[in-house]
Write an enzyme that holds these catalytic residues in place. Structure first.
Site, mmCIF file in Angstrom:
data_model
loop_
_atom_site.group_PDB
_atom_site.id
_atom_site.type_symbol
_atom_site.label_atom_id
_atom_site.label_comp_id
_atom_site.label_asym_id
_atom_site.label_seq_id
_atom_site.Cartn_x
_atom_site.Cartn_y
_atom_site.Cartn_z
ATOM 1 N N HIS A 18 126.990 -19.839 1.292
ATOM 2 C CA HIS A 18 127.758 -18.616 1.512
ATOM 3 C C HIS A 18 127.119 -17.484 0.713
ATOM 4 C CE1 HIS A 18 131.705 -20.796 2.790
ATOM 5 N NE2 HIS A 18 130.909 -20.563 3.798
ATOM 6 N N GLY A 65 124.695 -18.189 9.653
ATOM 7 C CA GLY A 65 125.901 -19.019 9.758
ATOM 8 C C GLY A 65 126.981 -18.453 10.658
ATOM 9 N N ASP A 70 125.798 -22.348 11.531
ATOM 10 C CA ASP A 70 126.571 -23.508 11.058
ATOM 11 C C ASP A 70 126.760 -24.507 12.199
ATOM 12 O OD1 ASP A 70 126.881 -22.326 8.553
ATOM 13 O OD2 ASP A 70 128.851 -21.500 9.012
ATOM 14 N N ASP A 90 131.678 -21.206 -1.109
ATOM 15 C CA ASP A 90 132.490 -20.538 -2.111
ATOM 16 C C ASP A 90 133.965 -20.869 -1.894
ATOM 17 O OD1 ASP A 90 133.735 -18.833 -3.876
ATOM 18 O OD2 ASP A 90 132.539 -17.079 -3.332
ATOM 19 N N HIS A 97 134.242 -17.050 9.250
ATOM 20 C CA HIS A 97 133.936 -18.172 10.133
ATOM 21 C C HIS A 97 134.353 -19.498 9.486
ATOM 22 C CE1 HIS A 97 130.533 -17.750 7.447
ATOM 23 N NE2 HIS A 97 130.051 -18.906 7.822
ATOM 24 N N ASP A 100 134.159 -22.689 11.479
ATOM 25 C CA ASP A 100 132.811 -23.256 11.603
ATOM 26 C C ASP A 100 132.438 -24.054 10.356
ATOM 27 O OD1 ASP A 100 132.542 -21.964 14.040
ATOM 28 O OD2 ASP A 100 131.498 -20.243 13.186
ATOM 29 N N ARG A 106 133.259 -31.438 8.323
ATOM 30 C CA ARG A 106 133.825 -32.594 9.028
ATOM 31 C C ARG A 106 132.720 -33.436 9.662
ATOM 32 N NH1 ARG A 106 137.756 -30.319 11.421
ATOM 33 N NH2 ARG A 106 136.612 -29.465 13.156
#
Length: 143
Positions: A18, A65, A70, A90, A97, A100, A106
């Site tokens: 980030h 991203g 991402d 962060d 997003h 995302d 996940r």
């Protein structure tokens, strides 16, 4: 029955950060430049450009991203093309997003890849003796 995926001795490492964590990731990568040189590096857009400049080596760059990078990294994880995800995110800053980001994390867990979200964990992953050899990982069966 489990599905086994072999990870080669040359790992495919995705590096994502980030905005407020980019400097920390770049500093970490420069500190670990020699160890990272043995592996293939993939990164989202801006992070990839910064890494190429600071490490003086090619980095496969995805989109930024928020513009789909991402998701591109996530697709590579699902396709078995990423072995390790180093993602300095962060926790104190909401991201436009966030969905995302959550999907990427996940996928990393679902596909049982190495996943480091902070410098301490990234240090342990990179210095593990397993980084230099082949490794078999079990892919969970969610069907």
């Amino acid at each position: 029955m489990h599905t086994i995926r072999k990870i080669g001795s040359r790992k495919r490492i995705a590096l994502v950060a980030h905005d407020h964590k980019k400097a920390e990731l770049i500093e970490w990568a420069v500190y670990n430049k020699t160890a990272l040189a043995r592996h293939e590096l993939i990164a989202t857009g801006t992070t990839g450009k910064l890494l190429e400049e600071k490490l003086d080596r090619p980095v496969k760059k995805m989109l930024s991203g928020p513009l789909g990078g991402d998701q591109q990294i996530g697709a590579m994880i699902a396709e078995g093309k990423i072995d390790i995800l180093i993602f300095f995110w962060d926790p104190m800053e909401a991201q436009p997003h966030d969905s995302d980001v959550k999907a990427l994390l996940r996928l990393g867990v679902a596909w049982n890849i190495l996943l480091a979200c902070d410098r301490a964990t990234a240090d342990f992953v990179l210095t593990s003796p397993l980084m230099q050899e082949e490794y078999e990982t079990i892919i969970p069966d969610y069907t």
